[in-house]
Design a protein around this motif. Structure first.
Motif, PDB file in Angstrom:
ATOM      1  N   TYR A 453       0.817  -1.224   0.000  1.00 37.68           N
ATOM      2  CA  TYR A 453       0.000   0.000   0.000  1.00 37.68           C
ATOM      3  C   TYR A 453       0.849   1.272   0.000  1.00 37.68           C
ATOM      4  N   GLN A 454       1.851   1.345   0.850  1.00 32.76           N
ATOM      5  CA  GLN A 454       2.637   2.572   0.951  1.00 32.76           C
ATOM      6  C   GLN A 454       3.327   2.897  -0.373  1.00 32.76           C
ATOM      7  N   ARG A 455       3.870   1.877  -1.015  1.00 33.86           N
ATOM      8  CA  ARG A 455       4.536   2.114  -2.304  1.00 33.86           C
ATOM      9  C   ARG A 455       3.532   2.622  -3.347  1.00 33.86           C
ATOM     10  N   LEU A 456       2.310   2.124  -3.303  1.00 36.57           N
ATOM     11  CA  LEU A 456       1.287   2.593  -4.237  1.00 36.57           C
ATOM     12  C   LEU A 456       0.982   4.076  -4.032  1.00 36.57           C
ATOM     13  N   THR A 457       0.951   4.525  -2.784  1.00 38.24           N
ATOM     14  CA  THR A 457       0.709   5.952  -2.542  1.00 38.24           C
ATOM     15  C   THR A 457       1.842   6.806  -3.102  1.00 38.24           C
ATOM     16  N   GLU A 458       3.039   6.270  -3.077  1.00 32.58           N
ATOM     17  CA  GLU A 458       4.191   7.009  -3.597  1.00 32.58           C
ATOM     18  C   GLU A 458       4.165   7.079  -5.119  1.00 32.58           C
ATOM     19  N   VAL A 459       3.768   5.987  -5.770  1.00 31.43           N
ATOM     20  CA  VAL A 459       3.630   6.005  -7.232  1.00 31.43           C
ATOM     21  C   VAL A 459       2.497   6.952  -7.627  1.00 31.43           C
ATOM     22  N   LYS A 460       1.430   6.934  -6.860  1.00 31.97           N
ATOM     23  CA  LYS A 460       0.319   7.853  -7.115  1.00 31.97           C
ATOM     24  C   LYS A 460       0.800   9.297  -7.037  1.00 31.97           C
ATOM     25  N   ALA A 461       1.596   9.613  -6.058  1.00 32.95           N
ATOM     26  CA  ALA A 461       2.099  10.985  -5.900  1.00 32.95           C
ATOM     27  C   ALA A 461       2.965  11.402  -7.082  1.00 32.95           C
ATOM     28  N   PRO A 465      -0.405  13.538  -8.735  1.00 31.13           N
ATOM     29  CA  PRO A 465      -0.271  14.195  -7.428  1.00 31.13           C
ATOM     30  C   PRO A 465      -1.516  14.953  -6.982  1.00 31.13           C
ATOM     31  N   THR A 466      -2.371  15.381  -7.922  1.00 32.11           N
ATOM     32  CA  THR A 466      -3.588  16.097  -7.534  1.00 32.11           C
ATOM     33  C   THR A 466      -4.788  15.177  -7.417  1.00 32.11           C
ATOM     34  N   ASN A 467      -4.578  13.872  -7.596  1.00 28.69           N
ATOM     35  CA  ASN A 467      -5.644  12.877  -7.480  1.00 28.69           C
ATOM     36  C   ASN A 467      -6.775  13.126  -8.469  1.00 28.69           C
ATOM     37  N   LEU A 468      -6.404  13.422  -9.707  1.00 28.62           N
ATOM     38  CA  LEU A 468      -7.411  13.612 -10.750  1.00 28.62           C
ATOM     39  C   LEU A 468      -8.218  12.338 -10.963  1.00 28.62           C
ATOM     40  N   PHE A 469      -7.541  11.196 -10.957  1.00 31.42           N
ATOM     41  CA  PHE A 469      -8.209   9.920 -11.183  1.00 31.42           C
ATOM     42  C   PHE A 469      -8.639   9.319  -9.840  1.00 31.42           C
ATOM     43  N   ARG A 473     -11.084   2.560  -6.858  1.00 31.43           N
ATOM     44  CA  ARG A 473     -10.865   2.231  -5.454  1.00 31.43           C
ATOM     45  C   ARG A 473      -9.656   3.068  -5.082  1.00 31.43           C
ATOM     46  N   ASN A 474      -9.926   4.311  -4.644  1.00 33.45           N
ATOM     47  CA  ASN A 474      -8.953   5.390  -4.727  1.00 33.45           C
ATOM     48  C   ASN A 474      -7.828   5.328  -3.709  1.00 33.45           C
ATOM     49  N   ILE A 475      -6.610   5.342  -4.235  1.00 34.06           N
ATOM     50  CA  ILE A 475      -5.400   5.455  -3.436  1.00 34.06           C
ATOM     51  C   ILE A 475      -4.955   6.925  -3.491  1.00 34.06           C
ATOM     52  N   GLU A 476      -4.932   7.582  -2.369  1.00 33.49           N
ATOM     53  CA  GLU A 476      -4.535   9.000  -2.365  1.00 33.49           C
ATOM     54  C   GLU A 476      -3.024   9.105  -2.419  1.00 33.49           C
ATOM     55  N   PRO A 477      -2.533  10.163  -3.073  1.00 32.69           N
ATOM     56  CA  PRO A 477      -1.079  10.326  -3.195  1.00 32.69           C
ATOM     57  C   PRO A 477      -0.423  10.558  -1.845  1.00 32.69           C
ATOM     58  N   ALA A 478       0.761  10.003  -1.686  1.00 32.01           N
ATOM     59  CA  ALA A 478       1.525  10.229  -0.456  1.00 32.01           C
ATOM     60  C   ALA A 478       1.839  11.709  -0.345  1.00 32.01           C
ATOM     61  N   SER A 479       1.794  12.213   0.872  1.00 28.86           N
ATOM     62  CA  SER A 479       2.075  13.630   1.102  1.00 28.86           C
ATOM     63  C   SER A 479       3.576  13.821   1.334  1.00 28.86           C
TER      64      SER A 479
END
Length: 479
Positions: A453-461, A465-469, A473-479
């Motif tokens: 999970y944590q690595r997925l948040t980092e890839v998302k970021a 980074p603005t969570n357009l998609f 089943r939404n993974i929010e970007p790591a802060s």
């Protein structure tokens, strides 16, 4: 005015009124595919998804003709700060492929499939279904593992992992992925593979649609068909517990060529089944053998010896026929709520609970099931892809399926109660493609992705980074 008994309201109209005529005209001119607005005659067809439970009203639906249309749609959504949902070609049971008041990027017109028989690979566009894929690959006696119905969308299936009738022999759908082309949140077109944008490629194999719009997938194919040995043996409810216990012992050392599911349901009113048992509860063992048909038919004979079958639809048949056989069981438009849990084991207590849950189902269309895992699925390291539950031996599933909207609360309550009752027998979460409809939150995501999970948040970021998609089943970007 109403549509299907629901008040016709367009939350997207507020979005549209905030746009100027120039905004709309510029967008129309840039897109070659159709753009459907709420006042268009085709709007109700364009907004509907396969699952009748989902009833949403986007501001516009963009039926993309190609990658350029996708880029324009992403740029439009980003520029005007409107919600985005991406639609592939299939079910989207959880409703993530549509939204209220936003833009639906509809890839379903992009359903091309191109096979390279010499290399045993296939390139598939993001709007294609399993049926589209099988239709082309079977010309060359090839197949990509994944999906149990021909109207399943390749995109959602793959991005969530991809379980199917060939999984124990050839792995998940995502395990056979070689590369993808993606439109990212900033409108860039990138290729992801083992050698390019490796972190994105890792995330897309099980992490869902969180990271961009996948326009095409390249898969490795395997020699399958044209004929394949299939199993569909049904038993009375009195035999269900005994057959499930045998299924457990059989699965412990079954050959990798076998992938089976046990499902407790009511016999459907279809001509394939004896009319005398229509509506009766019972257990079915179904699946396929990814090898020589004669060996498969011999293997499935073991289940005929456990108890006297009520019905036996097993046999060797064309692979494409087998892949589409389940389509008639659940046509588009019915209401669906699907959920699941990976099981640590199939204990006697779990078996008793499965039978009890099946007995309580309020709809004749609903079922509870156990899918046999292991084999090639478990031979991949949990950290190699985003799909983490590699060592689970079984997946418990609940499919609540009904027609009348009045029955929605009762059916969802049954499904959720069945899931909660099964938590006693597992420490795991659900398969992301079968993880409810309205559920959300970090706790659910951690149960789906575990240590990944944590690595997925980092890839998302990195890629969004603005969570357009966020209609996933939404993974929010790591802060």
């Amino acid at each position: 005015m109403t549509v299907d008994g629901y008040p016709r309201e367009h939350p997207g109209e507020q979005v549209l009124t905030a746009l100027t005529a120039d905004d709309i005209d510029t967008f129309r001119a840039a897109v070659r595919g159709d753009i459907v607005f709420p006042d268009d005659e085709s709007y109700d067809d364009a907004r509907r998804v396969w699952n009748g439970l989902i009833n949403r009203y986007p501001a516009l639906v963009v039926r993309c003709s190609g990658v350029a249309d996708i880029i324009e749609a992403v740029a439009f959504a980003r520029r005007h700060e409107v919600p985005v949902a991406v639609r592939g070609g299939g079910h989207s049971v959880a409703g993530h492929s549509t939204c209220d008041g936003g833009i639906v990027i509809d890839l379903s017109p992009m359903d091309g499939v191109r096979v390279n028989p010499k290399e045993r690979t296939v390139r598939v566009q993001g709007g294609a279904t399993v049926g589209d894929l099988d239709h082309e690959t079977q010309v060359f006696g090839l197949a990509v593992p994944g999906g149990g119905a021909s109207d399943t969308g390749i995109a959602g299936l793959t991005l969530g992992g991809g379980l199917g009738h060939l999984s124990r022999k050839y792995g998940l759908t995502c395990d056979n992925l070689q590369s993808v082309n993606v439109v990212t949140a900033d409108g860039e077109v990138v290729t992801a593979s083992q050698n390019q944008n490796e972190d994105l490629f890792w995330a897309l194999r099980g992490g869902g649609g969180n990271f961009g719009v996948v326009t095409s997938f390249e898969f490795r194919c395997h020699e399958v068909g044209p004929d394949i040995a299939t199993c569909f043996i049904g038993y009375s409810h009195e035999e269900a517990t005994e057959v499930l216990r045998y299924f457990r012992s059989y699965a412990a050392d079954a050959p990798e060529e076998v992938t089976l599911t046990a499902a407790y349901a009511r016999v459907p009113e279809l001509p394939e089944f004896p009319e005398a048992v229509w509506g009766d509860p019972g257990l079915a063992i179904f699946g396929a053998f990814a090898g020589e048909p004669a060996a498969g038919e011999q293997e499935f004979q073991k289940f005929r010896d456990v108890a006297e079958p009520l019905v036996d639809l097993s046999g060797t048949m064309p692979y494409t026929d087998f892949q589409s056989r389940d389509d008639a069981f659940n046509p588009p438009g019915r209401h669906n709520y699907w959920n699941s849990l990976y099981l640590n084991e199939l204990s006697d207590g779990a078996i008793d609970q499965i039978v009890a849950a099946g007995e309580r189902a309020p709809s004749v269309y609903s079922n509870v099931g156990v899918m046999q895992l292991g084999g090639r699925i478990s031979q991949v390291d949990p950290g190699q892809t985003a799909f983490v539950h590699r060592d689970a031996p079984f997946l418990f599933t609940v499919d609540a399926i009904w027609d009348d909207p009045v029955e929605t609360e009762e059916n969802i309550a049954w499904a959720q109660e069945s899931i909660e009752d099964m938590r006693e027998f597992t420490s795991r979460g659900p398969y992301v493609n079968l993880s409810g409809v309205h559920e959300e939150g970090e706790e659910l995501l951690r149960s789906i992705y575990g240590t990944n999970y944590q690595r997925l948040t980092e890839v998302k970021a990195e890629y969004d980074p603005t969570n357009l998609f966020d209609h996933t089943r939404n993974i929010e970007p790591a802060s």
